[in-house]
Design an enzyme around this catalytic site. Structure first.
Site, PDB file in Angstrom:
ATOM      1  NE  ARG A  15      43.973   7.186  53.414  1.00  0.00           N
ATOM      2  CZ  ARG A  15      44.831   7.990  52.814  1.00  0.00           C
ATOM      3  NH1 ARG A  15      44.471   9.214  52.523  1.00  0.00           N
ATOM      4  NH2 ARG A  15      46.041   7.579  52.490  1.00  0.00           N
ATOM      5  CG  ASP A  30      39.958  11.556  50.287  1.00  0.00           C
ATOM      6  OD1 ASP A  30      39.128  12.480  50.371  1.00  0.00           O
ATOM      7  OD2 ASP A  30      40.864  11.538  49.436  1.00  0.00           O
TER       8      ASP A  30
HETATM    9  P1  AMP Z   1      44.832  12.910  46.755  1.00  0.00           P
HETATM   10  O1  AMP Z   1      44.348  14.094  45.991  1.00  0.00           O
HETATM   11  O2  AMP Z   1      46.298  12.634  46.591  1.00  0.00           O
HETATM   12  O3  AMP Z   1      44.419  12.905  48.176  1.00  0.00           O
HETATM   13  O4  AMP Z   1      44.129  11.652  46.060  1.00  0.00           O
HETATM   14  C1  AMP Z   1      42.740  11.462  45.968  1.00  0.00           C
HETATM   15  C2  AMP Z   1      42.455  10.113  45.349  1.00  0.00           C
HETATM   16  O5  AMP Z   1      42.937  10.074  44.009  1.00  0.00           O
HETATM   17  C3  AMP Z   1      43.096   8.944  46.054  1.00  0.00           C
HETATM   18  O6  AMP Z   1      42.228   7.851  45.957  1.00  0.00           O
HETATM   19  C4  AMP Z   1      44.354   8.722  45.254  1.00  0.00           C
HETATM   20  O7  AMP Z   1      44.821   7.412  45.365  1.00  0.00           O
HETATM   21  C5  AMP Z   1      43.878   9.013  43.854  1.00  0.00           C
HETATM   22  N1  AMP Z   1      44.965   9.465  42.973  1.00  0.00           N
HETATM   23  C6  AMP Z   1      45.607  10.649  42.990  1.00  0.00           C
HETATM   24  N2  AMP Z   1      46.548  10.711  42.024  1.00  0.00           N
HETATM   25  C7  AMP Z   1      46.500   9.532  41.370  1.00  0.00           C
HETATM   26  C8  AMP Z   1      47.217   8.962  40.268  1.00  0.00           C
HETATM   27  N3  AMP Z   1      48.179   9.636  39.627  1.00  0.00           N
HETATM   28  N4  AMP Z   1      46.878   7.720  39.862  1.00  0.00           N
HETATM   29  C9  AMP Z   1      45.908   7.033  40.480  1.00  0.00           C
HETATM   30  N5  AMP Z   1      45.201   7.498  41.523  1.00  0.00           N
HETATM   31  C10 AMP Z   1      45.492   8.728  41.962  1.00  0.00           C
HETATM   32 MG    MG Z   2      44.622  11.749  49.661  1.00  0.00          MG
END
Ligand code: AMP
Ligand code: MG
Length: 516
Positions: A184, A260
């Site tokens: 990314r 990201d």
């Molecule tokens: P996202 O919103 O899915 O793009 O995630 C943003 C960040 O939050 C990334 O680093 C994900 O790995 C982390 N993340 C999202 N949901 C979770 C979760 N349930 N547990 C741990 N990390 C999370």
């Molecule tokens: Mg993400």
């Protein structure tokens, strides 16, 4: 005899070449994983035995319980700007790259589990994924793929038969995501923020080799005259411009274009709060947390450029040792992004209007006219919040002289008629250009338009209804039906009228959620 434990010919370049860019890790234990959805077409592309994997053995593998031979499960490090604010450490908080496969076409693809438990990057999160968002990502990725838009895809969805705590308790699941890579903009930012220029360079070289191999020979490696890193920025920008133009062409709103969530490969990644626009409004936002409209439909190209600027910052020391010079060079290329995007946008919109031929051989004035024709069309749609998808299909019928369907979508016919006359005239000019006898063929134009303007998209009310039955009622039938319809979005079929119809007037407004 093969079994699921040795059914994968992994070749893991990320694990092998990028030591220090990840944490080797394991999935959390799950007692009763169960295969819910398996993508046989994609499995075939990947050279995998679908018959073997679509069942308990596959459920064990795609929940992370059975690591097949050759897998090297790891959580990738990355950073990112989220809604404009920088987080120096994000990383795979609930995902594991289990390995890479070279597919039947010779393309390297990542296999990643999402929702497989906490990792060193979880920052207090549970590392889990509820079933609803897993199914949503599965459906959206497949729909985008069928629309011909570069995207990550889902290979499998496995139920964990365990509960995940969110607002209440929800059924848990693990998604297996296939991507041309998971690098990314935020991956570059992670190392740049720590001042690790050597690692940024190592990553850039990796990305060039994996995604932009045509740049590998641009000048002597790492010496005077080597502008490969500037060219990398340009190339990533070009793919991003094409990608966002194609989102705009189908009314897709990603919803969370944080750095990201921008893959340097040029694929759409991370289907969280994304959705397709219903009635046309360039300010449309679906995400529950995007109060400022940062990631609204019309803002997506601006944000793509903003994200590229963040990427450019990480590459500056590689672009030129003289920082001022590096900034100049990068800025010049970032400014070019606007023109490049405009070109991509006009090309896709021309296609949507059945104007694939440039009658003007690229002359400036015709470009301006076509741009104006397109923006006036959108203004018409906006003035009455006309359904984005239905409008383009109805317009195709005007090519064969039938304005009746289009007319039903508008109250004010005057503006519409005047615009249609202009469009018919412009189309005739183009057709006269291609057929030497000057005859025009509206039938061909209609066909060409219907080949690029989908009749079926993942309409919000249909997606919500299918997910609701799947999650609350544990019944995947309507989900699978919708998935099937969306796998062929351009061919209108009898009996599927409900899938093509705009949302009923009384449908609740669509709100999508981040951090699922
Ligand atoms: P996202 O919103 O899915 O793009 O995630 C943003 C960040 O939050 C990334 O680093 C994900 O790995 C982390 N993340 C999202 N949901 C979770 C979760 N349930 N547990 C741990 N990390 C999370
Ligand atoms: Mg993400």
């Amino acid at each position: 005899m093969t079994d699921a434990g040795n059914a994968f010919a992994f070749d893991n370049s990320y694990a092998r070449e990028l030591d220090g860019f990840y944490a080797p890790w394991k999935a959390a234990p799950v007692a009763h994983p169960e295969m819910l959805l398996f993508n046989h077409a994609l499995a075939q592309e990947l050279g995998l035995d679908g018959q073997l994997l679509d069942g308990p053995d596959g459920a064990a593998v795609f929940s992370g319980q059975l690591m097949p031979e050759g897998a090297q499960p790891l959580a990738q490090a990355y950073a990112g700007h989220q809604f404009g604010g920088f987080s120096p450490q994000l990383g795979d908080g609930r995902a594991l790259l289990i390995g890479e496969l070279v597919d039947q076409q010779g393309h390297r693809r990542d296999l990643q589990l999402k929702g497989s438990g906490p990792t060193p990057f979880s920052r207090g999160g549970d590392g889990k994924a509820p079933l609803g968002p897993v199914l949503r990502e599965y459906l959206m990725g497949e729909a985008m793929h069928a629309l011909g838009i570069p995207t990550t895809r889902a290979l499998a969805a496995v139920a964990t038969n365990e509960s995940v705590r969110r607002d209440g308790m929800l059924p848990g699941a693990v998604l297996t995501r296939v991507a041309s890579s998971h690098v990314r903009v935020g991956t570059f930012q992670f190392f740049a923020a720590r001042g690790e220029t050597d690692k940024v360079q190592q990553l850039a070289d990796y990305v060039i080799a994996r995604h932009y191999s045509e740049l590998a020979d641009s000048g002597p490696a790492h010496g005077a005259g080597d502008d490969r890193y500037l060219q990398l920025l340009v190339s990533i920008g070009q793919r991003q411009a094409e990608l966002v133009a194609r989102w705009m062409a189908v009314g897709f709103i990603h919803g969370v274009m944080n750095t990201d969530n921008m893959a340097v490969s040029g694929e759409t990644i991370d289907y969280g709060p994304c959705a397709f626009m219903d009635g046309y409004d360039p300010r449309t936002v679906f995400s529950s947390i995007d109060h400022q409209g940062r990631y609204a439909y019309a803002n997506q190209p601006v944000i793509a450029q903003w994200n590229l600027a963040r990427l450019a910052e990480t590459l500056l020391p590689l672009i030129d040792t003289d920082e001022k010079r590096a900034v100049e060079l990068a800025t010049e290329q970032l400014n070019r992004f606007v023109d490049h995007y405009q070109g991509c946008w006009l090309a896709v919109m021309r296609n949507k209007l059945g104007l694939s031929v440039q009658t003007d051989s690229g002359s400036e004035s015709q470009n301006v006219d076509d741009g104006k024709l397109v923006s006036d069309w959108f203004q018409l749609l906006e003035s009455e919040a006309v359904d984005f998808t239905a409008a383009f299909r109805a317009l195709a019928q005007v090519a064969v002289g039938d304005r009746s369907v289009l007319n039903t979508l508008f109250q004010d016919r005057q503006g519409l008629d005047a615009w249609c006359d202009r469009w018919v005239e412009r189309s005739a000019a183009e057709l006269a250009d291609v057929s030497p006898d000057g005859s025009s063929d509206g039938g061909l134009q209609m066909e060409a338009m219907n080949a690029v303007n989908p009749v079926y998209i993942p309409r919000n009310h249909l997606v919500e209804a299918a997910l609701d039955v799947a999650v609350s009622g544990s019944d995947l039938e309507s989900f699978n039906e919708l998935l099937g319809v969306l796998s062929d979005p351009f061919t209108e079929r009898d009996g599927l009228e409900a899938y093509a119809a705009p949302a009923p007037a009384n449908a609740p407004p669509c709100v999508t959620f981040c951090g699922t």
